[in-house]
Structure formats: C-alpha cells, structure tokens
Design an enzyme around this catalytic site. Structure first.
Site, PDB file in Angstrom:
ATOM      1  N   GLN A 111       0.844  -1.203   0.000  1.00  0.00           N
ATOM      2  CA  GLN A 111       0.000   0.000   0.000  1.00  0.00           C
ATOM      3  C   GLN A 111       0.878   1.251   0.000  1.00  0.00           C
ATOM      4  O   GLN A 111       1.064   1.883   1.035  1.00  0.00           O
ATOM      5  CB  GLN A 111      -0.889  -0.035   1.246  1.00  0.00           C
ATOM      6  CG  GLN A 111      -1.875   1.079   1.359  1.00  0.00           C
ATOM      7  CD  GLN A 111      -3.117   0.819   0.575  1.00  0.00           C
ATOM      8  OE1 GLN A 111      -3.636  -0.279   0.590  1.00  0.00           O
ATOM      9  NE2 GLN A 111      -3.602   1.821  -0.109  1.00  0.00           N
ATOM     10  N   PHE A 112       1.444   1.595  -1.164  1.00  0.00           N
ATOM     11  CA  PHE A 112       2.352   2.746  -1.224  1.00  0.00           C
ATOM     12  C   PHE A 112       1.668   4.050  -0.838  1.00  0.00           C
ATOM     13  O   PHE A 112       2.316   4.997  -0.392  1.00  0.00           O
ATOM     14  CB  PHE A 112       3.007   2.867  -2.610  1.00  0.00           C
ATOM     15  CG  PHE A 112       2.132   3.482  -3.660  1.00  0.00           C
ATOM     16  CD1 PHE A 112       2.187   4.841  -3.918  1.00  0.00           C
ATOM     17  CD2 PHE A 112       1.246   2.703  -4.394  1.00  0.00           C
ATOM     18  CE1 PHE A 112       1.387   5.412  -4.893  1.00  0.00           C
ATOM     19  CE2 PHE A 112       0.446   3.259  -5.362  1.00  0.00           C
ATOM     20  CZ  PHE A 112       0.512   4.621  -5.612  1.00  0.00           C
ATOM     21  N   THR A 113       0.338   4.103  -0.940  1.00  0.00           N
ATOM     22  CA  THR A 113      -0.371   5.343  -0.631  1.00  0.00           C
ATOM     23  C   THR A 113      -0.318   5.703   0.852  1.00  0.00           C
ATOM     24  O   THR A 113      -0.684   6.815   1.225  1.00  0.00           O
ATOM     25  CB  THR A 113      -1.836   5.292  -1.098  1.00  0.00           C
ATOM     26  OG1 THR A 113      -2.498   4.207  -0.452  1.00  0.00           O
ATOM     27  CG2 THR A 113      -1.918   5.132  -2.613  1.00  0.00           C
TER      28      THR A 113
END
Length: 149
Positions: free
Chosen positions: A78-80
């Site tokens: 989940q890079f966000t």
C-alpha cells in the site's frame, strides 16, 4: 515502514476478479515502504505485527497475540500510506519506495512472518486490487517503524 493493521474475522484480496489471498481470523496488514527503509525497519515491523496482543482472552481483555489464537495475516502492499497532502489536495508520494525496493522489503516481511510460524497470504504487488475486510471490533492499529526506534 508504515502499516495499518486491522483485526479481522475474515479478509480477502482479488486481482482481475480472481481471489489471490484469503484468511479467516487474524490481521489484514496494509504495508507502505519508505524510500530509505532498512533491515531494521523490517525487523521492527515483523516483531510488532507478530507480537501485537489485541485478541481477547477469556476475561474479554485484549491480551492475546496472533499465535495464541491461531490467527493468520493478509499482507497487502500500500504505497499510498506515504501520501503527503500537507500542501494542496493531491497527494505526493516522494517518500514512498520505488517498486523494486518496495517489493523486496514487502516480500521479505511476508517471508519473515512465515518463518515465525504464521500463515501469511498476500496480494499481488503493484496490481490493482480489491480488498475485502471484515473488521473485528473494530480494532485498527497504526505502526510506523520510524516512531518505534
């Protein structure tokens, strides 16, 4: 590294309409990797995730870990989680690790948790995913390796 950990009764992840990971009781872990994360950040996350005592004991107190309840993990990249919206309304992801580095650390965390005896399912790194989460409680914990050591 940053993680959002949700205690769940069940959770699954789909890619292109196909379920690629599914667990029952345990944690859904949304994991973000920072550009300058190190093996120390990885070790911190591993220890915290496997040791979290957020499952209820026979007296109704959050006192038991995943291992104690036979829990499982669904680990999702989940890079966000490194989206910075302090300026404007569109997030900047400059602190998020690039794909190759992030994938290496994400896979290393999954493997470290498996080596500790936990059942770990994953999504597909870099894919568009649909995650179903049946949050239990709800119990949601935020971890940031930079705030832990």
């Amino acid at each position: 590294m940053r993680a959002v950990i949700q205690r769940v009764t069940s959770s699954s992840v789909e890619v292109c309409g196909e379920v690629v990971g599914r667990i029952s009781k345990g944690f859904t872990v949304l994991l973000g990797v920072r550009e300058d994360d190190t093996p120390e950040d990885l070790k911190y996350m591993e220890e915290k995730i496997k040791g979290l005592r957020v499952f209820e004991d026979d007296q109704g107190k959050m006192n038991l870990s995943l291992d104690a309840v036979g829990g499982e993990i669904l680990l999702i990249s989940q890079f966000t989680l490194y989206g910075d919206v302090r300026k404007g309304r569109r997030p900047s992801f400059t602190e998020a690790a690039k794909g190759e580095k992030a994938e290496v650390l994400y896979e290393a965390l999954a493997e470290a948790l498996r080596r500790s005896g936990l059942r770990v399912e994953t999504g597909k790194f870099g894919a568009e995913m649909k995650v179903s989460i049946d949050n239990d409680g709800p119990v949601t914990i935020l971890l940031d390796s930079r705030k832990g050591f």
